[in-house]
Design an enzyme around this catalytic site. Structure first.
Site, PDB file in Angstrom:
ATOM      1  N   ASP A 179       0.861  -1.183   0.000  1.00  0.00           N
ATOM      2  CA  ASP A 179       0.000   0.000   0.000  1.00  0.00           C
ATOM      3  C   ASP A 179       0.897   1.231   0.000  1.00  0.00           C
ATOM      4  O   ASP A 179       1.779   1.362   0.867  1.00  0.00           O
ATOM      5  CB  ASP A 179      -0.881  -0.016   1.255  1.00  0.00           C
ATOM      6  CG  ASP A 179      -1.949   1.057   1.214  1.00  0.00           C
ATOM      7  OD1 ASP A 179      -2.355   1.453   0.110  1.00  0.00           O
ATOM      8  OD2 ASP A 179      -2.378   1.510   2.293  1.00  0.00           O
ATOM      9  N   ASP A 205       0.676   5.452  -0.166  1.00  0.00           N
ATOM     10  CA  ASP A 205      -0.233   6.592  -0.057  1.00  0.00           C
ATOM     11  C   ASP A 205       0.553   7.896   0.043  1.00  0.00           C
ATOM     12  O   ASP A 205       1.518   7.996   0.819  1.00  0.00           O
ATOM     13  CB  ASP A 205      -1.115   6.468   1.190  1.00  0.00           C
ATOM     14  CG  ASP A 205      -2.134   5.345   1.068  1.00  0.00           C
ATOM     15  OD1 ASP A 205      -2.768   5.234   0.014  1.00  0.00           O
ATOM     16  OD2 ASP A 205      -2.277   4.579   2.042  1.00  0.00           O
TER      17      ASP A 205
END
Length: 285
Positions: A219, A221
């Site tokens: 992930d 971000d």
């Protein structure tokens, strides 16, 4: 973080370059003169104090670089000439933090009396913090994949990477613990372009977006992008609710405790201290 007003300026005016850019075949065949105006945003303090050229950006070399680039390449649009010239300057001269490029085309085939047409752009390096997380498979391998991907492009510079922290999953979905961290980068990419690239990196790690806040191999971000505050359908900066996430603020306080949240006005160190003392800002709704 980059702020245009904080930098000194080196100006180059009316650099004449005979080149072969234009939509029409005759423009590419016969060529025509172009005029280039540049503003280099940099720090001239040390060079000025010590009277030492190596501490500054050699404007003569910049002129030769731009001239060579414009002569050796052919584009339809002066927008592209300006874009590529700006990129070449920023990639070749590390002291230059940002640049204004204006390309003037006084002999454009318009068929009416005019003085000149031109395109002017401002481009620069942006300071960005990106969060990394993984809770599937070889977590360290996936995180390192995310870090390594930042070194695979000329328009991204990897600056700092925090240590990895193991944290409980966030969002209420039952799953394995995460390994998390934050990296500091500089980039020439816009927020949207950077987001697209981060999604490409996630896909290379076989990331599947099947469950919100669910398990994932990797992930990535965007947390902060300069002092930008923006919200679109695909991207919100600063990252939503980062002030209440230990796995974000811990690494941020480790590598950039002085960086200030552009909305809340507190530094990462202050936000982390509040969160760990039980006096968090409160979750976003």
């Amino acid at each position: 973080m980059y702020q245009r007003k904080n930098w000194d300026e080196i100006h180059i005016d009316d650099l004449e370059v005979y080149a072969y850019h234009g939509v029409f075949p005759e423009e590419k065949k016969k060529g025509q003169p172009f005029y280039v105006n540049l503003v280099l945003y940099t720090d001239t303090r040390r060079a000025g104090r010590q009277d030492e050229l190596t501490l500054s950006t050699h404007y003569g070399e910049v002129c030769h670089l731009v001239t060579k680039w414009m002569r050796e390449h052919t584009y339809d649009l002066i927008e592209t000439v300006a874009e590529t010239a700006a990129e070449q300057i920023l990639l070749h001269y590390p002291l230059v933090q940002a640049v204004d490029v204006e390309i003037r085309k006084p002999q454009a085939p318009i068929g009416l009396p005019f003085g000149s047409v031109s395109v002017k752009i401002h481009r620069g390096w942006h300071h960005v913090y990106v969060a990394l997380g993984s809770n599937m498979g070889d977590r360290k391998k996936y995180l390192q994949m995310g870090v390594s991907a930042m070194g695979g492009r000329e328009d991204i510079r990897l600056k700092t990477v925090s240590s990895w922290r193991q944290t409980a999953p966030y969002g209420g979905v039952e799953q394995e613990d995460f390994l998390n961290g934050v990296m500091e980068i500089q980039t020439l990419l816009t927020p949207g372009e950077l987001l697209d690239y981060l999604h490409e990196v996630e896909q290379s790690a076989e990331r599947k977006r099947e469950l919100h806040w669910g398990p994932r191999t990797l992930d990535l971000d965007i947390l902060l992008y300069d002092d930008l505050v923006m919200e679109t359908e695909d991207l919100i900066i600063p990252h939503v609710d980062m002030q209440n996430r230990d796995f974000v603020l811990g690494p941020m306080a480790e590598i950039a405790p002085w960086v200030r949240h552009p909305v809340l006005g507190l530094t990462m160190g202050q936000l982390y201290a509040q969160l760990t003392s039980g006096k968090g800002i409160g979750k976003s709704i």
